[in-house]
Structures are given as C-alpha cells and as structure tokens.
Design a protein around this motif. Sequence first.
Motif, mmCIF file in Angstrom:
data_model
loop_
_atom_site.group_PDB
_atom_site.id
_atom_site.type_symbol
_atom_site.label_atom_id
_atom_site.label_comp_id
_atom_site.label_asym_id
_atom_site.label_seq_id
_atom_site.Cartn_x
_atom_site.Cartn_y
_atom_site.Cartn_z
ATOM 1 N N ALA A 75 0.716 -1.227 0.119
ATOM 2 C CA ALA A 75 0.089 0.086 0.194
ATOM 3 C C ALA A 75 0.784 1.238 0.050
ATOM 4 C CB ALA A 75 -0.599 0.061 1.161
ATOM 5 N N ILE A 101 -8.947 2.984 -0.800
ATOM 6 C CA ILE A 101 -8.954 1.743 0.144
ATOM 7 C C ILE A 101 -10.353 1.236 -0.426
ATOM 8 C CG2 ILE A 101 -9.278 0.775 2.139
ATOM 9 C CD1 ILE A 101 -7.533 3.087 3.234
ATOM 10 N N LEU A 103 -7.595 -4.443 7.985
ATOM 11 C CA LEU A 103 -6.713 -3.414 7.060
ATOM 12 C C LEU A 103 -5.631 -2.674 7.923
ATOM 13 C CD1 LEU A 103 -6.558 -1.115 5.035
ATOM 14 C CD2 LEU A 103 -8.251 0.479 6.538
ATOM 15 N N ALA A 148 -4.035 5.356 7.380
ATOM 16 C CA ALA A 148 -5.322 5.553 6.505
ATOM 17 C C ALA A 148 -6.328 6.229 6.909
ATOM 18 C CB ALA A 148 -5.718 3.963 6.256
ATOM 19 N N CYS A 183 -10.374 -6.795 1.158
ATOM 20 C CA CYS A 183 -10.162 -5.243 1.372
ATOM 21 C C CYS A 183 -8.714 -5.040 0.610
ATOM 22 C CB CYS A 183 -9.667 -4.863 2.923
ATOM 23 S SG CYS A 183 -9.134 -3.365 3.230
ATOM 24 N N THR A 217 -6.038 -1.769 -1.521
ATOM 25 C CA THR A 217 -5.750 -0.733 -1.830
ATOM 26 C C THR A 217 -5.203 -0.641 -3.349
ATOM 27 O OG1 THR A 217 -3.228 -0.426 -1.428
ATOM 28 C CG2 THR A 217 -4.830 -0.426 0.400
ATOM 29 N N ILE A 234 -5.301 5.724 1.829
ATOM 30 C CA ILE A 234 -3.863 5.270 2.274
ATOM 31 C C ILE A 234 -3.265 6.918 2.558
ATOM 32 C CG2 ILE A 234 -1.658 4.288 2.296
ATOM 33 C CD1 ILE A 234 -4.069 2.525 2.802
#
Length: 324
Positions: A151, A157, A219, A230, A266, A268, A293
Amino acid sequence: MPPLQEFDLIRRYFAERTGKNPAVALGIGDDCALLQIPAGMQLAVTADTLVEGVHFLPGCDAHDLAYKALAVNLSDLAAMGAEAAAFTLALTLPAAEAAWLERFADGLFALANAHGVQLCGGDTTRGPLPVLTIQAMGLVSQGQALPRSGAQAGDGIYITGCLGDAGLGLLAAQGQWPGPATDALARFYRPQPRLAAGLALRGLAHACIDISDGLAADLGHILAASGVGAELDWQRLPFSADLQAYLAAGGDWRFPLGCGDDYELCFTAPGEPAAVIARLAAAGCACSHIGLIQAETGLRLRREGQTLPLDRLGYQHFAEPPHG
Ligand code: ADP
Ligand code: MG
C-alpha cells in the motif's frame, strides 16, 4: 448398517464426488498427489484447522461446517490473487456416520465444484473429537501475487460486498439480534470467497487482504506491513439492509468495523475510484471505495465531522447487542 471401512469412506464421500482441475496430474489414491505447475507460475498454499468446541459447536450442520472450512481457505487464495486449483482434507472423527458424511460432502462439493477446485488428497483418522484441516493450493503468475505490504500513500481503499453481515449473522444465530437477518445469517454460514475479484485485482491492487478478523484489524495488517496509515469515511461504508436495521435499532456503530468472518477482500489501489470499481464490476464483483491511504501512520475514521482513532478497536469492547 456396518461401520464404513476407511477406504470405502474415502472413495464414496470424497474421491467419487470431487470435480477436476487441470493442475492436478494425480489425485486421490496414491501416496501423494502430483500438481503440475505451469512455467512462470507460483503455487500459493494456505491451511486452516477447525476444532469442535473451539471453532464450531457440537451438533452444527455438517453441510455448513464443510462449506465454511473450504470457503475460508479459498478466501485466502483470493486475497493473494491466486486461481484456486486443489485442496487436501484431513478429517478426524470419533465415528463414521453415513448421514453426517453425506451432508459434509454435500457442503464441501457445493463450493469446491462451483469453483473448479479439486480435492486431491488428505487423511482420515479416528479421534476423540472432530477436527478438520483443509489446505488449499492455487496458482499465480510470478510477481503477480497481491501482498499485504504494497500500500502507498494516495491509494484508495476498497472492499468487496458489504461489511459486518457475518458478525450480525452470528448475533442472530446466538439469539442476540431479533431483527431482520436472513442475508446476515447466509453470510455467516456460507461466506463467498471472492476469487473472481482477486483475479481481477492482479496488476491493479497494490495490497490486498481478506477480512477474517474485522475491517479495522485486517486493514491494520496492511498498514503495518506497508508502513503507512489510513483514513476511512463512515459515509462510504457499504451496509446491507440487515445491518442498517441493526444500526437504526441503536446497535453500536463500531460493530461492523470490528466483527469478523465477512471474508470480503479489502484492497488498496492507485488511480480513479470509478475506474477501479468498473474493473471489478466487469469481473462480476461489487466493491466500494471507503477511504484513503496516508503517509501518517495509524487508522482513522471520519464520522459526523470528527476524526476518530480506530487503532485500538477490538471486537470484545463493543460486542454488546442493542436492546429493545
Ligand atoms: P497413506 O497411508 O499413504 O497416507 P491413506 O491410506 O491415508 O494413504 O489414504 C489413501 C488415499 O486417500 C491417499 O491418496 C490420500 O491422500 C487419500 N485420502 C485419505 N483421506 C482423505 C480425505 N479425507 N479426503 C481426500 N482424500 C483422502
Ligand atoms: Mg502412503
């Protein structure tokens, strides 16, 4: 009926019912299975064990048990961007009951055959309590697997599907949520591994994880592995009608961020959210853009004009269902 012999059991409930996958050169029946890995591809491997009394209750439906045990493994393959190929099954049972095995195999192959993943081997043993281990294997092109560590500040996200339904389904199954829960119960008992979404994310997502312990925790793993932070936007979180009813009844708003078992992805990704969402939609998978992010570490939530830290969010602290 006489007790089933081990090899009859393996043949009748497992060997004869599995579908085929081209990666399996030799399946059930020899000392090992043989998998053929095409040039330029890597084998993605994952395993999960379920123990009666710890991960499932005595007397639970064998269909749901088998389905979920395989689903959580396929979900790990999806989160890696791997194509599901094969799995093994190690089964320990106090007794071989035909009716139980029949339902178990029904649940197992309902999911396995829907995804073309082949049961290629395993082990069958007698033991004091039921224990079930599935190991799943998938294929991913070298360099294309989706790690947790990629990420970057500026990435959007996203999550597939809806958030918190499995947790609400568990409350409903325990008699702690009297409101609407048909969809939530289905999500709890039969999570859908997002394999098509995982494949569509190759070359698009910078980082990906499947949500097994709750969005905030999972996450958090991406953030820790990537060395970033984030901010999530409450307004953007996708909630089902069941979950909206729960929140409207006074349910803790932190609940869907902390409860586990959703098995959504989940991830990014850089670039325009509309383009990312369209690419997933083309793969038949709904997803939502839920945050950004940032370089500053930590996990934050924008909600009703406030920025709230989510780092210490733990399921235990807010599992209380609403009353009334
Ligand atoms: P071995 O003693 O050589 O390990 P087994 O007698 O345990 O082999 O098993 C015979 C064959 O059946 C093997 O190919 C094994 O992988 C397969 N097998 C055993 N149990 C299961 C199961 N629960 N599901 C699928 N395959 C199984
Ligand atoms: Mg052997």
